[in-house]
Design an enzyme around this catalytic site. Structure first.
Site, short mmCIF file in Angstrom:
data_model
loop_
_atom_site.label_atom_id
_atom_site.label_comp_id
_atom_site.label_asym_id
_atom_site.label_seq_id
_atom_site.Cartn_x
_atom_site.Cartn_y
_atom_site.Cartn_z
N LYS A 111 0.84 -1.21 0.00
CA LYS A 111 0.00 0.00 0.00
C LYS A 111 0.87 1.26 0.00
O LYS A 111 0.58 2.23 -0.69
CB LYS A 111 -0.93 0.03 1.23
CG LYS A 111 -2.01 -1.03 1.19
CD LYS A 111 -3.12 -0.64 0.24
CE LYS A 111 -4.35 -1.48 0.37
NZ LYS A 111 -4.51 -2.62 -0.46
N LYS A 194 -2.32 -11.60 -9.85
CA LYS A 194 -3.60 -12.20 -9.52
C LYS A 194 -4.76 -11.33 -10.00
O LYS A 194 -4.58 -10.14 -10.27
CB LYS A 194 -3.70 -12.43 -8.01
CG LYS A 194 -3.77 -11.16 -7.20
CD LYS A 194 -4.27 -11.42 -5.80
CE LYS A 194 -4.50 -10.09 -5.08
NZ LYS A 194 -5.20 -10.20 -3.83
N LYS A 197 -9.72 -6.63 -7.68
CA LYS A 197 -10.81 -5.71 -7.94
C LYS A 197 -10.28 -4.43 -8.56
O LYS A 197 -10.92 -3.80 -9.39
CB LYS A 197 -11.52 -5.36 -6.63
CG LYS A 197 -12.36 -6.49 -6.12
CD LYS A 197 -12.94 -6.15 -4.77
CE LYS A 197 -13.75 -7.32 -4.25
NZ LYS A 197 -14.09 -7.17 -2.84
#
Ligand code: TRP
Length: 329
Positions: A111, A194, A197
């Site tokens: 992040k 992967k 969203k």
């Protein structure tokens, strides 16, 4: 019966990765365990969603849970923010979570790298809130995808530390759960990484067949194998990984053999993958739409689920306060 807890953040529609990584396991577990499945809407606040979007996001994920077959008559289905006991346990667990270990968490470091402008304390303590979600029901098993393994390891550590600090054997140490096989990771369609969203590489359960065909047909591949028996490249391997979860073994074998023999046509492979995805998602999409239109049903599920979750959570909080030493005046 074991207690099972799992949650999904309400940050956008569920995709195939959520379905195969998490939801399908929820379904298998709901009959044989005491299950709590919730929408992690507090966790979604780390990215500051607009007030206008928050409710719709929660509602969408809830409808998607139910459309996939989670049965609120069997499992306890609730919204995280309807259970304030979770936030109290979060505060209490923050006292046994060390800043150093939180800073070293892989997801936190990611992040920081991706969003250096929004490194809020909620992100730092994300694993503590997740631990509170899980141990508030004193869970034994947590069905999650591979990306959550480290968070679960931290949950175990916080539970252990609480127990040893207060010299009790109160919280069980929950294990990641995924039906024997290794934790599943569904790749995205853009060749690497992967399905996520936020990565723009996903197929959503709510996507129409037209959208799914278009997305799969534009998935990244390569210029084709040149030597018999050659290993597929990363993007092609990813398509095969998806195929293995959505198609028959005989179909997978057919295309694998075609690749080995250098005769594969990626267009055919993609068409097959797209149709097999649609076979799974189309009935789900229809159910999502009818559930979304039924506000009375949704309100009932949320009310009853919230009540059951609070009953379990408030028992834990009462006992935890006693262990810590709070007494009635
Ligand atoms: N962190 C999880 C994810 O991003 C969501 C989550 C929050 C969760 N609390 C949880 C998962 C408790 C399992 C148990 O997917």
């Amino acid at each position: 019966m074991d207690t099972v807890v799992s949650g999904i953040r309400s940050t956008g529609n569920l995709h195939l990765g959520n379905y195969f990584g998490a939801l399908r396991n929820f379904l298998k577990m709901q009959k044989e365990n005491h299950c709590f499945f919730f929408i992690a809407d507090y966790h979604s606040l780390t990215t500051h969603p607009k007030p206008d979007n928050l409710h719709g996001n929660i509602k969408q994920v809830l409808a998607e849970y139910l459309a996939c077959g989670i049965d609120p008559e069997i499992a306890t289905v609730y919204i995280q923010s309807d259970v304030p006991e979770v936030t109290e346990l979060y505060l209490l667990l923050n006292m046994v979570a060390y800043v150093g270990e939180l800073e070293r968490t892989t997801s936190f470091k990611e992040k920081i790298r991706k969003h250096p402008d929004n490194i809020n304390a909620g992100l730092l303590t994300y694993p503590v809130l997740m631990a509170a979600d899980i141990i508030i029901h004193r869970a034994h098993k947590v069905p999650v995808g591979k990306d959550q393994e480290q968070h679960l390891e931290m949950t175990r550590r916080f539970a252990r530390r609480f127990n040893s600090l207060y010299e009790v054997n109160y919280f069980p140490e929950p294990d990641a759960y995924n039906f024997g096989q290794e934790l599943i990771k569904i790749p995205g369609l853009d060749g690497t990484g992967k399905m996520g969203k936020s990565e723009g590489n996903g197929i959503f359960l709510a996507d129409t067949p037209g959208v799914i065909r278009k997305k799969v047909m534009s998935a990244v591949t390569d210029s084709g194998p040149t030597e018999p028996g050659q290993e597929p490249s990363e993007p092609v391997k990813n398509l095969f990984t998806i195929m293995k979860v959505v198609s028959d073994p005989s179909t997978v074998k057919y295309f694998t053999d075609q690749h080995s023999a250098c005769q594969i046509r990626y267009g055919d492979l993609k068409k097959q993958v797209a149709e097999d995805i649609i076979k799974i998602t189309d009935p789900i999409r229809n159910r999502i739409n009818s559930i979304l239109a039924d506000n009375i049903y949704l309100a009932k599920v949320v009310r009853e689920g919230g009540e059951k979750a609070r009953e379990s959570a408030s028992k834990t909080i009462r006992e935890v306060r006693e262990i810590i030493g709070y007494k009635q005046f």
